[in-house]
Design an enzyme around this catalytic site. Sequence first.
Site, PDB file in Angstrom:
ATOM      1  N   GLU A 265      10.057  55.969  90.534  1.00  0.00           N
ATOM      2  CA  GLU A 265       8.960  56.781  90.016  1.00  0.00           C
ATOM      3  C   GLU A 265       7.800  56.886  90.993  1.00  0.00           C
ATOM      4  O   GLU A 265       7.024  57.824  90.934  1.00  0.00           O
ATOM      5  CB  GLU A 265       8.465  56.199  88.686  1.00  0.00           C
TER       6      GLU A 265
ATOM      7  N   GLN B 149      11.949  63.478  80.333  1.00  0.00           N
ATOM      8  CA  GLN B 149      12.285  62.059  80.186  1.00  0.00           C
ATOM      9  C   GLN B 149      12.079  61.609  78.755  1.00  0.00           C
ATOM     10  O   GLN B 149      10.966  61.656  78.237  1.00  0.00           O
ATOM     11  CB  GLN B 149      11.400  61.227  81.129  1.00  0.00           C
TER      12      GLN B 149
END
Length: 383
Positions: free
Chosen positions: A234, A115
């Site tokens: 998440e 990420q």
Amino acid sequence: MEFGFDAEDEVFRTEVRGWLSAQLTGDMGRRDWERRLGGAGWIGLGWPEDGYGNRRVSLTRQVVWAEEYARSGAPARSGHIGENLLAPTLIAHGTPEQKDRFLPPVARGEELWCQGYSEPGAGSDLAGVRTAAARDGDAYRVTGQKIWTSLAHEADWCFVLARTEPGSRRHHGLTFLLVPMDQPGRIEVRPIRQLTGTSEFNEVFFDGAVARAAHVVGGEGNGWRVAMGLLGFERGVSTLAQQIGFAAELGRVVRTAVANGAADDPVVRDRLVRQWALLRTMRWNALRTLGNAADAGAPSVAKLLWGRWHQQLGELAMQVRGAAGAVGPADWSPSAPYELDAYQQLFLFSRADTIYGGSDEIQRTIIAERVLGLPKEPRGPEG
């Protein structure tokens, strides 16, 4: 939402335990393990769509899988970011071509992702990113730096939040790009050595790295919307699996306290009981909110709870160990690497728990503004 397991879920639990027990024999590389999981169909259970080589199961069975995986002591997942962050984001915002290209390799455990969000000047304040991407024909040239990039040294791809509109500020002019990591001379990964001696995190430098225009997710300039959508994925089922690991750590601390007499101290005993009670509370809260998309504050509340809880467990572990927790092994020498024991690693790594994944300050602001409706904090001219 009422959450519970039925008889068929328990049959599924038996299947999961049996498969993990049969597979967890001998040593294997992290990539080999991901491919083994993918080959058996265990990747992508929670995706809102199937047909990409994954199989869909109910929410309760996703929890069963996550919990049993944690209990089994199976290797830490290298494919977590691709499976649980990128894939749901592509399903929500990607084109059919992007889904067909990227989801099957994730489901097979063949491509790993990292990420590209945080930067030296844009950690918790993500809207301050400065990494730029300039259009060059049918591609973009990405230039800038990302930091705290988990598993970048292993990843095949990185999803990058970059500024594609020169002069834009804050949430405007950002684009979500899929960038291949195998670009020697254009991408450099530097591991960051942590207090624990390990290097899960990295700095990543982009020097004209190429990303295809066809690999823009959600359209140019819509990066903030896509990035925030990704962060919504998440937390969830993985929180319950995380708590299984927490319970195992707490159990070890309790056993040590009983064995060395630390539990005879009423203050230590009270702290141990409080940690147990708080962990049970976190589980009930996670079960209560799981699957409730309307509860906008649930992810932030969960992060606040577990971050501080885990820090307190690390502090308690040191208290239980006493003076022995502050020294290295008896055979330590200056010429040899310093080896931390499990409790020392727990204490040192958990110092970051209230920072990474969204700092406590950011989580409290989200709860205050988006849930309680309190006035927003004063911001500067760029905010």
